[in-house]
Write a protein that holds these residues in place. Structure first.
Motif, mmCIF file in Angstrom:
data_model
loop_
_atom_site.group_PDB
_atom_site.id
_atom_site.type_symbol
_atom_site.label_atom_id
_atom_site.label_comp_id
_atom_site.label_asym_id
_atom_site.label_seq_id
_atom_site.Cartn_x
_atom_site.Cartn_y
_atom_site.Cartn_z
ATOM 1 N N THR A 115 3.084 11.910 -3.575
ATOM 2 C CA THR A 115 2.312 11.305 -2.495
ATOM 3 C C THR A 115 0.894 11.860 -2.484
ATOM 4 O O THR A 115 0.653 13.004 -2.870
ATOM 5 C CB THR A 115 2.976 11.545 -1.123
ATOM 6 N N ASP A 172 -2.799 11.776 -0.004
ATOM 7 C CA ASP A 172 -3.445 11.463 1.269
ATOM 8 C C ASP A 172 -4.949 11.607 1.060
ATOM 9 O O ASP A 172 -5.456 12.722 0.887
ATOM 10 C CB ASP A 172 -2.952 12.415 2.361
ATOM 11 N N GLY A 176 -1.813 7.197 0.673
ATOM 12 C CA GLY A 176 -2.389 6.836 1.958
ATOM 13 C C GLY A 176 -3.893 7.007 1.892
ATOM 14 O O GLY A 176 -4.388 8.061 1.481
ATOM 15 N N VAL A 197 -1.242 2.427 0.980
ATOM 16 C CA VAL A 197 -1.194 2.093 2.400
ATOM 17 C C VAL A 197 -2.368 2.741 3.131
ATOM 18 O O VAL A 197 -2.980 3.695 2.648
ATOM 19 C CB VAL A 197 0.129 2.570 3.054
ATOM 20 N N ASN A 198 -2.667 2.229 4.302
ATOM 21 C CA ASN A 198 -3.635 2.881 5.173
ATOM 22 C C ASN A 198 -3.112 4.258 5.538
ATOM 23 O O ASN A 198 -1.916 4.437 5.772
ATOM 24 C CB ASN A 198 -3.852 2.034 6.425
ATOM 25 N N ASP A 199 -3.990 5.257 5.591
ATOM 26 C CA ASP A 199 -3.535 6.621 5.818
ATOM 27 C C ASP A 199 -2.826 6.789 7.163
ATOM 28 O O ASP A 199 -1.907 7.604 7.288
ATOM 29 C CB ASP A 199 -4.694 7.609 5.695
ATOM 30 N N ALA A 208 0.820 5.933 7.094
ATOM 31 C CA ALA A 208 1.596 7.096 6.665
ATOM 32 C C ALA A 208 1.747 8.104 7.798
ATOM 33 O O ALA A 208 2.817 8.684 7.993
ATOM 34 C CB ALA A 208 0.931 7.746 5.453
ATOM 35 N N GLU A 209 0.683 8.327 8.560
ATOM 36 C CA GLU A 209 0.763 9.250 9.699
ATOM 37 C C GLU A 209 1.800 8.781 10.711
ATOM 38 O O GLU A 209 2.511 9.590 11.308
ATOM 39 C CB GLU A 209 -0.607 9.385 10.374
ATOM 40 N N GLY A 234 0.443 13.374 6.830
ATOM 41 C CA GLY A 234 0.297 12.119 6.110
ATOM 42 C C GLY A 234 1.079 12.095 4.808
ATOM 43 O O GLY A 234 1.605 11.051 4.394
ATOM 44 N N SER A 256 4.001 9.430 3.816
ATOM 45 C CA SER A 256 4.011 8.697 2.544
ATOM 46 C C SER A 256 5.302 8.939 1.781
ATOM 47 O O SER A 256 5.812 8.042 1.093
ATOM 48 C CB SER A 256 2.807 9.113 1.692
#
Length: 320
Positions: free
Chosen positions: A6, A8, A65, A102-104, A107-108, A303, A307
């Motif tokens: 993953t 971020d 992310g 994906v948008n960070d 993931a958050e 994050g 992810s």
């Protein structure tokens, strides 16, 4: 044993993590960090993964992310930095088995379904509330201001929903705040201010300059202005509480609101300031807001955990 990679990517830092899945649970196996400015393109990111942890082709799934809007789950550009990614041919070019961009803050949001959520600090509302079936909201400020939410779909599985709430116009009230709005908008050359301009590091610098006349870097302002009772703290906490309130009402997050991001994590006094609480509950819907558990992530790897949850779901290794 599946291996998950993953990443971020924020406007300032790029973090990497390797996870495994043992007995149906995610296990963090290693982390690394680079400056985002040192990663100019997709190939450089793949090389950085290999140098920091493992080559993307050695992982069963890769989830990235990124702090910006995503085009078709494979292309994105950072909002506050020039990096652009294109993973449209990741399987053939980099040997990735399963890949997702994906948008960070998506993931958050998913991070609250991992040990990150269980370890979050209570801020407001019921202190012993567990994450339920209601909508979950996420918000956080750092280099940018991000938002997202989680809802249950028709099968009862968690469905993460991306958002760009940080780019909505920020709601100022009263003459003093209007004066700050005019000051900051002029400094930034904008016709109006967004939450992304008010609650991030650049907004903090402008707020401190407006209140004190001192021009300082964000880290210095945070160290001196957010670590004790100051006018900068009171104003900033009021603005942050208002943003959290509005996102909680917009998402109707009865399952809880989670606060993340570097500013909240490194400056916990912001969440404990009376101005934050007063601003959050300043609403005709106060009775509803008082029932919402508000918690703050404690781990900067949140994050990456989110992810990892998405990566595990991508390959069917964890239930949704």
């Amino acid at each position: 044993m599946p291996t998950l990679l993953t990443v971020d990517i924020g406007g300032t830092n790029c973090r990497f993590a390797r996870f495994s899945i043992e007995k149906g649970a995610l296990t963090l196996a290693g982390t690394a960090r680079r400056q985002t400015a040192d990663i100019p393109d997709t190939q450089a990111l793949m090389d950085a993964c290999a140098e920091a942890l493992i080559a993307p082709g050695e992982a069963d799934a890769l989830v990235i992310g990124m702090a910006g809007p995503i085009a078709g789950q494979r292309r994105a550009r950072l909002t506050n930095a020039p990096l652009e990614l294109d993973l449209s041919d990741a399987e053939t070019r980099y040997g990735v088995g399963a890949c997702l961009l994906v948008n960070d803050f998506l993931a958050e949001a998913c991070a609250c379904l991992t040990p990150i959520g269980a370890g979050a600090f209570p801020v407001l509302g019921p202190r012993d509330a567990a994450t339920g079936d209601g909508t979950i909201g996420i918000i956080g400020a750092g280099t940018g201001l991000g938002t997202a939410s989680l809802v249950r779909d028709s099968r009862g599985a968690w469905l993460p929903l991306p958002a760009e709430g940080g780019h909505a116009a920020f709601p100022f009230t009263g003459k003093e705040e209007a004066d700050f709005q005019a000051f900051a908008a002029s400094a930034l050359g904008l016709s109006y201010l967004r939450g992304d301009d008010v609650l991030t590091g650049r907004g903090l610098c402008l707020l401190h300059a407006f209140l004190t006349g001192e021009r300082r870097e964000a880290a210095e302002v945070a160290a001196q202005g957010l670590s004790r009772e100051t006018e900068t703290l009171r104003w900033y906490a009021r603005f942050y509480g208002r943003a959290c309130r509005d996102w909680a009402l917009s998402t109707l997050c009865t399952g809880g609101l989670f606060i993340t991001g570097g500013i909240a994590r490194r400056n916990p006094l912001v969440m404990r300031c009376a101005s934050f609480r007063e601003s959050f509950y300043d609403s005709p819907q106060r009775s509803l807001l008082e029932r919402l558990p508000v918690r703050r992530y404690a781990d900067e790897a949140s994050g990456l955990w989110g992810s990892a949850w998405l990566a595990a779901r991508l390959i069917g290794a964890l239930p949704a």
